[in-house]
Design an enzyme around this catalytic site. Structure first.
Site, PDB file in Angstrom:
ATOM      1  CG  ASP A 114       2.279  -9.140   4.134  1.00  0.00           C
ATOM      2  OD1 ASP A 114       2.167  -8.893   2.924  1.00  0.00           O
ATOM      3  OD2 ASP A 114       3.365  -9.067   4.749  1.00  0.00           O
TER       4      ASP A 114
ATOM      5  CD  GLU B 136       5.373  -3.492  -7.331  1.00  0.00           C
ATOM      6  OE1 GLU B 136       6.618  -3.510  -7.480  1.00  0.00           O
ATOM      7  OE2 GLU B 136       4.803  -3.821  -6.273  1.00  0.00           O
TER       8      GLU B 136
ATOM      9  CG  HIS C 290       7.322  -9.781  -5.580  1.00  0.00           C
ATOM     10  ND1 HIS C 290       8.653 -10.036  -5.297  1.00  0.00           N
ATOM     11  CD2 HIS C 290       7.121  -8.469  -5.297  1.00  0.00           C
ATOM     12  CE1 HIS C 290       9.225  -8.927  -4.844  1.00  0.00           C
ATOM     13  NE2 HIS C 290       8.318  -7.962  -4.846  1.00  0.00           N
TER      14      HIS C 290
ATOM     15  CD  GLU D 130       1.098  -5.063  -4.085  1.00  0.00           C
ATOM     16  OE1 GLU D 130       2.092  -4.729  -4.765  1.00  0.00           O
ATOM     17  OE2 GLU D 130       1.006  -6.198  -3.545  1.00  0.00           O
TER      18      GLU D 130
ATOM     19  CE  LYS E  71       8.155  -6.969  -8.957  1.00  0.00           C
ATOM     20  NZ  LYS E  71       8.441  -6.259  -7.675  1.00  0.00           N
TER      21      LYS E  71
ATOM     22  CG  HIS F 292       1.996  -6.849   0.227  1.00  0.00           C
ATOM     23  ND1 HIS F 292       3.024  -7.580   0.764  1.00  0.00           N
ATOM     24  CD2 HIS F 292       2.514  -6.167  -0.829  1.00  0.00           C
ATOM     25  CE1 HIS F 292       4.125  -7.355   0.080  1.00  0.00           C
ATOM     26  NE2 HIS F 292       3.848  -6.499  -0.886  1.00  0.00           N
ATOM     27  NE  ARG F 293       4.616  -9.292  -2.699  1.00  0.00           N
ATOM     28  CZ  ARG F 293       5.863  -9.501  -2.290  1.00  0.00           C
ATOM     29  NH1 ARG F 293       6.235 -10.721  -1.942  1.00  0.00           N
ATOM     30  NH2 ARG F 293       6.747  -8.518  -2.242  1.00  0.00           N
TER      31      ARG F 293
ATOM     32  CG  ASP G 288       3.903  -7.935  -7.168  1.00  0.00           C
ATOM     33  OD1 ASP G 288       4.323  -6.793  -6.955  1.00  0.00           O
ATOM     34  OD2 ASP G 288       3.620  -8.749  -6.259  1.00  0.00           O
TER      35      ASP G 288
END
Length: 249
Positions: free
Chosen positions: A233, A113, A53, A38, A115, A11-12, A40
């Site tokens: 994470d 993703e 993000h 993953e 945004k 995640h990020r 953004d």
């Protein structure tokens, strides 16, 4: 797009251990054996897709204001590591190009993703698709978004990149609507995960990714379902618990 084992997306990046959405976080996720990243993406004032993000730069950098009010040259002057730890001073906000170029040798899956649920951009979908195609990574990428309008745009663009609807709420009919708009999957908040929703998604040939799982109990439950992907994470912990569940099976 149903997977044989639950994929682990960092995640990020490995954002528990390094500044989120930065190259150090992506490199660490790779070292920790994550299956994918993953991240953004949103556009700068001059339409450069950058990986951050928040709509504003305040939380993760030493700058202030909206991302879309900065040109890329202005944005690259900000420090995206200082607020996390002094060891990361000088870390910059990466572009989508930076990630795609880095991944040419790593060959991780990328969950990108958009945004655009708060500040919409009519060109974001097209720009992201164009970038992914330029690096020949259509088979490694999935596009996700909280915006159903963006899902419609991807459908109308006949996106060659698979895409998924993101949601934190059990919106009536969202599974059927996602299927109707030719989405490949749904990305749901963990608290929405139950057998009824799981069966409904599978009956509509949608894969299921769950976010953001960091605790052994929630990770283990998602692996036991089994969900198609988890977003975490802490990819090192996720890998360890996936191995335990697989050994039990």
């Amino acid at each position: 797009m149903i997977y044989l084992k639950t994929l682990i997306y960092a995640h990020r990046g490995a954002s528990k251990y390094a500044p989120e959405n930065t190259m150090p976080a992506f490199n660490l996720a790779y070292e920790q054996k994550a299956d994918g990243i993953e991240t953004d993406v949103q556009l700068t004032k001059d339409n450069v897709p950058v990986l951050i993000h928040d709509e504003m730069v305040n939380r993760t950098t030493n700058g202030k204001g909206f991302v879309h009010d900065y040109t890329y040259e202005q944005l690259r002057e900000l420090d995206a590591g200082l607020s996390f730890h002094y060891r990361f001073i000088g870390t910059r906000i990466p572009t989508l190009d930076d990630l795609l170029k880095w991944n040419q040798k790593k060959r991780l899956r990328l969950n990108i993703e958009l945004k655009n649920s708060k500040l919409s951009s009519n060109s974001l979908e097209e720009i992201v698709i164009k970038k992914i195609k330029a690096f020949n990574m259509e088979n490694l990428c999935i596009i996700s978004t909280f915006s159903m309008n963006s899902i419609k745009n991807l459908c109308e663009l006949n996106s060659p990149i698979p895409y998924a609807f993101l949601t934190s709420k059990n919106i009536p009919g969202f599974i059927e609507k996602s299927k109707e708009l030719r989405a490949s999957g749904i990305h749901i908040r963990y608290r929405l995960l139950n057998r009824r929703l799981f069966r409904s998604a599978k009956n509509n040939n949608l894969y299921i990714a769950v976010y953001t799982l960091n605790h052994p109990v929630t990770l283990t439950r998602a692996f036991q379902f089994p969900c198609d992907a988890v977003i975490t994470d802490v990819p090192d912990i996720a890998v360890r618990y996936r191995n335990r569940v697989q050994q039990e099976d």
